[in-house]
Enzyme design. Structure first.
Site, PDB file in Angstrom:
ATOM      1  N   SER A  80      46.946  -2.431  36.318  1.00 38.96           N
ATOM      2  CA  SER A  80      46.355  -1.530  36.758  1.00 38.96           C
ATOM      3  C   SER A  80      45.839  -2.590  38.436  1.00 38.96           C
ATOM      4  O   SER A  80      46.810  -2.549  39.849  1.00 38.96           O
ATOM      5  CB  SER A  80      44.626  -1.397  36.519  1.00 38.96           C
ATOM      6  OG  SER A  80      44.129  -0.688  37.253  1.00 38.96           O
ATOM      7  N   HIS A 128      45.150   5.193  31.131  1.00 41.94           N
ATOM      8  CA  HIS A 128      45.055   4.936  31.755  1.00 41.94           C
ATOM      9  C   HIS A 128      45.577   2.646  30.925  1.00 41.94           C
ATOM     10  O   HIS A 128      45.973   2.010  31.264  1.00 41.94           O
ATOM     11  CB  HIS A 128      43.861   3.919  32.681  1.00 41.94           C
ATOM     12  CG  HIS A 128      43.848   2.834  33.425  1.00 41.94           C
ATOM     13  ND1 HIS A 128      44.845   2.981  34.654  1.00 41.94           N
ATOM     14  CD2 HIS A 128      43.218   2.168  33.899  1.00 41.94           C
ATOM     15  CE1 HIS A 128      44.295   2.034  35.689  1.00 41.94           C
ATOM     16  NE2 HIS A 128      43.926   1.048  35.283  1.00 41.94           N
ATOM     17  N   ASP A 171      46.696   9.358  33.505  1.00 43.37           N
ATOM     18  CA  ASP A 171      45.690   8.598  33.698  1.00 43.37           C
ATOM     19  C   ASP A 171      44.928   9.436  34.311  1.00 43.37           C
ATOM     20  O   ASP A 171      44.858   9.686  35.852  1.00 43.37           O
ATOM     21  CB  ASP A 171      46.931   7.956  34.380  1.00 43.37           C
ATOM     22  CG  ASP A 171      46.311   6.031  35.166  1.00 43.37           C
ATOM     23  OD1 ASP A 171      44.501   6.809  35.140  1.00 43.37           O
ATOM     24  OD2 ASP A 171      47.054   5.720  34.998  1.00 43.37           O
TER      25      ASP A 171
END
Length: 274
Positions: free
Chosen positions: A96, A254, A225
């Site tokens: 991320s 995610h 995601d």
């Protein structure tokens, strides 16, 4: 072994340094800490690698700073740690926001100490919609995150665990422990720094950094995601980075490093050995 490394402005960066062998350096997502990588650190450490995870400034156990909560400084902090530990042939793994951090590290500091890179559910090339990124998310999404963090950070983090882990999908196997660990890591960090970081993971354009990555790169992304949609992130990054391989996890959220830890650990080990 757990330690602190002090960077040039006096900020103390907490890091964990376990095992022996080729170093694997992990950069965590927002608003978490290096503890987010525990499933991977245990696994890779048990398979003969030295595993290192730091808490980004204003996250986890690192100093909570008022200033310097920006991607340039994050990348410089990482560079300072890597140099202090004199790491060579490192495998950089970023999830991320951490994916932006390792991309920007290579963009600013080069790859002389890097053997390979792994981008997992990563924010590059850019999350917010712009003239150069028409597939991005509207600014209102990130303004909503800022409002939630400012108003009731604790509840916002609890609520965020639902889309983060895909707990709103049929057949999910999200435990209360996963949710609690996310909330705990988030609440360890500094309010100001985490608020500032929202702009860094949403508005920074990492395209130029991706173009500078000159080491073998694995891009891993879940096609469900809900935080960093794959089409405007993982798929684009895999096209921009030379010598990149895209691995899509069908139905994965995610937080796949937790929900799909066994699968990702095996893929990470295979890529490290290749």
């Amino acid at each position: 072994m757990s330690n602190f490394h002090t960077v040039k402005d006096g900020t103390a960066i907490f890091y964990k340094d376990w095992g022996r062998g080729q170093p694997v350096v992990f950069a965590h997502g927002w608003p978490l800490s290096g503890d987010a990588w525990d499933p991977q650190m245990l696994f890779m450490g048990q398979h003969g690698y030295r595993v290192i995870a730091h808490d980004r400034r204003s996250h986890g156990r690192s100093t909570q700073t008022w200033d310097g909560n920006d991607m340039d400084t994050y990348a410089d902090d990482l560079a300072s740690l890597i140099e202090a530990l004199d790491l060579k042939d490192a495998i950089l793994v970023g999830h991320s926001t951490g994916g932006g951090e390792i991309a920007h590290y290579i963009g600013r500091h080069g790859s002389k100490r890097v053997a390979k890179a792994v981008l997992v559910g990563a924010v590059p090339p850019q999350m917010v919609v712009s003239a150069s990124n028409p597939g991005g998310l509207p600014m209102s999404v990130f303004d909503g995150i800022r409002a939630g963090v400012a108003a009731d950070r604790s509840q916002f983090y609890q609520d965020l665990t639902t889309p983060f882990f895909g707990a709103n999908r049929d057949g999910h196997k999200v435990s209360q422990g996963m949710r609690d660990a996310f909330w705990l890591q988030g609440m360890q960090g500094g309010h100001k720094g985490q608020y500032d970081c929202i702009a860094e993971f949403s508005e920074v354009d990492y395209t130029a950094d991706l173009e500078k990555i000159d080491v073998p790169t694995l891009v891993v992304h879940g096609d469900d995601d809900q935080i960093v949609p794959i089409d405007a992130s993982g798929r684009l990054s895999a096209r921009i980075v030379a010598n990149a391989t895209l691995k899509v996890y069908p139905g994965a959220p995610h937080g796949l490093t937790v929900t799909h830890a066994d699968q990702f650990n095996q893929d990470l080990l295979a890529f490290a050995k290749a």
